[in-house]
Design a protein around this motif. Sequence first.
Motif, mmCIF file in Angstrom:
data_model
loop_
_atom_site.group_PDB
_atom_site.id
_atom_site.type_symbol
_atom_site.label_atom_id
_atom_site.label_comp_id
_atom_site.label_asym_id
_atom_site.label_seq_id
_atom_site.Cartn_x
_atom_site.Cartn_y
_atom_site.Cartn_z
ATOM 1 N N THR A 1 16.470 -7.785 -4.950
ATOM 2 C CA THR A 1 15.198 -8.336 -5.397
ATOM 3 C C THR A 1 14.632 -7.599 -6.593
ATOM 4 N N GLU B 1 10.958 -15.398 2.776
ATOM 5 C CA GLU B 1 9.923 -14.724 3.572
ATOM 6 C C GLU B 1 10.493 -13.536 4.344
ATOM 7 N N ARG C 1 7.512 -5.282 2.834
ATOM 8 C CA ARG C 1 6.167 -4.797 3.184
ATOM 9 C C ARG C 1 6.192 -3.671 4.213
ATOM 10 N N ARG D 1 10.531 -10.714 1.923
ATOM 11 C CA ARG D 1 9.170 -10.218 1.643
ATOM 12 C C ARG D 1 8.635 -9.403 2.813
#
Length: 167
Positions: free
Chosen positions: A152, A79, A86, A82
């Motif tokens: 990633t 998380e 963003r 992520r």
Amino acid sequence: MPTRYGLLRATLDLSGTIRRPPEPVGFGIRVRADRAPESWEAAIVALRLTDASTPAVDAADLGATLLLAQTYDPEHPHEDVRTLARLDRRSADVLRTLVEADSVRSAAAELGMHHSTVQARHEALTHTLGYDPRSNVGRMRYIAAALLLRLTDPVTAAARPGAGPQR
């Protein structure tokens, strides 16, 4: 050598005197020949961490973060990763500067912003991230997430023609 990142070139350096080529390169750890696959995997991680400002990365310089990077599954990002992904570019730049700076005022000076604006951005980023990036633990979380974010995207520097890990 075929990899999940495309074809990569490998060079086995027994003398320890190989020069760093001008293209992106990842150096594996120096090991005995029977552990060459371990060095190859480390070299691929190092290559994936290269960028325009750091065209050569030596896996030996990564220390304990190499273990983190090797166990990371980019298909299932954490998380924290992520959340960083963003962020818009400006917020990501402010966050990086806040983490690296000695103080909010020094971050503001580097960013060319008023310190109260940077303080407000810090508070908003703390809320977005779910942790304070200026605390010791927050810095560690940010640094780990930023490293893993670079790993990633499977289409990285490793996929460039001519680029390849070195051992």
